[in-house]
Design an enzyme around this catalytic site. Sequence first.
Site, PDB file in Angstrom:
ATOM      1  N   LYS A 216       0.700  -1.003   0.001  1.00  0.00           N
ATOM      2  CA  LYS A 216      -0.112   0.118  -0.025  1.00  0.00           C
ATOM      3  C   LYS A 216       0.968   1.444  -0.005  1.00  0.00           C
ATOM      4  O   LYS A 216       0.654   2.333  -0.708  1.00  0.00           O
ATOM      5  CB  LYS A 216      -1.043   0.082   1.252  1.00  0.00           C
TER       6      LYS A 216
ATOM      7  N   LYS B 107      -5.042 -11.357  -5.553  1.00  0.00           N
ATOM      8  CA  LYS B 107      -6.231 -11.702  -4.949  1.00  0.00           C
ATOM      9  C   LYS B 107      -7.351 -10.583  -5.033  1.00  0.00           C
ATOM     10  O   LYS B 107      -7.043  -9.636  -5.632  1.00  0.00           O
ATOM     11  CB  LYS B 107      -6.182 -11.782  -3.435  1.00  0.00           C
TER      12      LYS B 107
ATOM     13  N   LYS C 272     -10.813  -4.952  -2.625  1.00  0.00           N
ATOM     14  CA  LYS C 272     -11.514  -3.616  -2.635  1.00  0.00           C
ATOM     15  C   LYS C 272     -10.735  -2.681  -3.045  1.00  0.00           C
ATOM     16  O   LYS C 272     -11.139  -1.679  -3.761  1.00  0.00           O
ATOM     17  CB  LYS C 272     -11.835  -3.338  -1.091  1.00  0.00           C
TER      18      LYS C 272
HETATM   19  P1  TYM Z   1     -10.265  -6.692   5.167  1.00  0.00           P
HETATM   20  O1  TYM Z   1     -11.594  -5.629   5.064  1.00  0.00           O
HETATM   21  O2  TYM Z   1      -9.164  -6.135   3.907  1.00  0.00           O
HETATM   22  O3  TYM Z   1     -10.753  -7.954   4.854  1.00  0.00           O
HETATM   23  C1  TYM Z   1     -11.466  -8.535   5.839  1.00  0.00           C
HETATM   24  C2  TYM Z   1     -11.516 -10.139   5.572  1.00  0.00           C
HETATM   25  O4  TYM Z   1     -11.782 -10.444   4.206  1.00  0.00           O
HETATM   26  C3  TYM Z   1     -10.482 -11.346   4.002  1.00  0.00           C
HETATM   27  N1  TYM Z   1     -10.241 -11.262   2.679  1.00  0.00           N
HETATM   28  C4  TYM Z   1     -10.238 -12.139   1.652  1.00  0.00           C
HETATM   29  N2  TYM Z   1     -10.446 -13.525   1.851  1.00  0.00           N
HETATM   30  C5  TYM Z   1     -10.076 -14.353   0.933  1.00  0.00           C
HETATM   31  N3  TYM Z   1     -10.002 -13.939  -0.415  1.00  0.00           N
HETATM   32  C6  TYM Z   1      -9.712 -12.672  -0.493  1.00  0.00           C
HETATM   33  N4  TYM Z   1      -9.536 -12.270  -1.788  1.00  0.00           N
HETATM   34  C7  TYM Z   1      -9.919 -11.721   0.716  1.00  0.00           C
HETATM   35  N5  TYM Z   1      -9.838 -10.367   0.558  1.00  0.00           N
HETATM   36  C8  TYM Z   1      -9.951 -10.284   1.970  1.00  0.00           C
HETATM   37  C9  TYM Z   1      -9.420 -11.099   4.927  1.00  0.00           C
HETATM   38  O5  TYM Z   1      -8.503 -11.829   5.056  1.00  0.00           O
HETATM   39  C10 TYM Z   1     -10.141 -10.444   6.266  1.00  0.00           C
HETATM   40  O6  TYM Z   1     -10.457 -11.667   6.984  1.00  0.00           O
HETATM   41  N6  TYM Z   1      -6.978  -6.108   8.537  1.00  0.00           N
HETATM   42  C11 TYM Z   1      -8.386  -6.843   8.488  1.00  0.00           C
HETATM   43  C12 TYM Z   1      -9.418  -6.073   9.124  1.00  0.00           C
HETATM   44  C13 TYM Z   1      -9.082  -6.405  10.783  1.00  0.00           C
HETATM   45  C14 TYM Z   1      -9.296  -7.413  11.512  1.00  0.00           C
HETATM   46  C15 TYM Z   1      -9.407  -6.995  12.834  1.00  0.00           C
HETATM   47  C16 TYM Z   1      -9.519  -8.816  11.198  1.00  0.00           C
HETATM   48  C17 TYM Z   1      -8.943  -5.196  11.550  1.00  0.00           C
HETATM   49  N7  TYM Z   1      -9.010  -5.585  12.826  1.00  0.00           N
HETATM   50  C18 TYM Z   1      -8.832  -7.947  13.815  1.00  0.00           C
HETATM   51  C19 TYM Z   1      -9.484  -9.754  12.187  1.00  0.00           C
HETATM   52  C20 TYM Z   1      -9.279  -9.176  13.485  1.00  0.00           C
HETATM   53  C21 TYM Z   1      -8.566  -7.152   6.783  1.00  0.00           C
HETATM   54  O7  TYM Z   1      -8.057  -7.539   6.163  1.00  0.00           O
HETATM   55  O8  TYM Z   1      -9.721  -6.212   6.258  1.00  0.00           O
END
Ligand code: TYM
Length: 341
Positions: free
Chosen positions: A113, A200, A203
């Site tokens: 990022k 992957k 968003k």
């Molecule tokens: P975020 O919003 O990027 O993703 C949220 C969840 O979706 C999963 N994910 C995916 N799984 C499979 N294939 C994909 N292409 C894919 N893209 C996203 C991510 O692994 C995640 O589980 N940093 C975290 C948010 C967060 C969080 C936390 C998670 C903040 N605090 C505490 C767990 C515990 C995140 O990736 O958000």
Amino acid sequence: MERKRVLSGVQPTGVLHLGNWLGAIRNWVELQHQHDTFFCVVDLHAITVPHDPALLAHQTRQTAALYLACGIDPQLATVFVQSHVPAHSELCWLLNCITPLNWLERMIQFKEKANKQGSQTSVGLLDYPVLMAADILLYNADLVPVGEDQKQHLELARNIAQQRLNTRFAPHRETILNVPEPLIFPEGARVMSLTDGRNKMSKSDPNDNSRINLLDAPEVVRKKIKRAKTDAATGLTFDDPERPEASNLLALYALLSGGSRAAAAEECGQMGWGQFKGMLSEVVVDALRPIQQRHGELMGDPAVLDRVLSQGRQRAEPVAKASLERVRTALGLVPRNLELS
Ligand code: TYM
């Protein structure tokens, strides 16, 4: 037997996509029946990259509505907004002060990022994994269900809890905070982009055709799948590393049609791309229909969602405060509940 504590969250950036659902939220729905579950909408994470303030509140509520629409039951799980519980930011500061900078500079997501943001990279983006550690550690989570891409952040949260906090500040006492385990379900853990099977689904990809958003209308889903990258071979297979798109789309078909991977491979092994894409589109449209309908109902009745988020905050706050107090005490800060004399 004591139920295990589970915590997870999604950023309210844009609309959630199939990866967020299949990699994370779908598994939360299973977990809420046997575990003590906390699911937050991580709005403070969403502002670590440039964002539109006019959209953030709407997207935060929309994300919470999608949790419920996907099957999270607020009677079973605690659903809340991260910034409603100030202990998240406060613990983040305390953890910042005991986390080595070079642990953060190593994070793959930060490097990716920051590459895009260049000189505009915020301190918050670097600090993102520490805030995530705070989210998890505040609830003494045992298990953190996430997609594959979050493995490194989970490892960091474990190291902060174990090496920087428990070992240094409570060497002979009980642990201060629990050391969490990642919970990664292999199926759906890494949903790939529709336009490049080696990346992957994300968003932050500027090309909306690279992902299927949970709120995409049926005709948009069909169009995106029709345009999805293919290759010159006939027949869908999981086993060819040279054909990542075939493997990804077949995995989506298996997951959403409810059959096994073997059954999907058997059914689609000889199929041409045109026929397969038509079938996949209908499976996706059918899977999204009830989610979209429920989401529409929830967004049309803000009082229901407000109540869920307010109750969630009330349940989350005392748990978070108790952990924060333990860390404050361990670090030597003066207790704040001093009796007035
Ligand atoms: P975020 O919003 O990027 O993703 C949220 C969840 O979706 C999963 N994910 C995916 N799984 C499979 N294939 C994909 N292409 C894919 N893209 C996203 C991510 O692994 C995640 O589980 N940093 C975290 C948010 C967060 C969080 C936390 C998670 C903040 N605090 C505490 C767990 C515990 C995140 O990736 O958000």
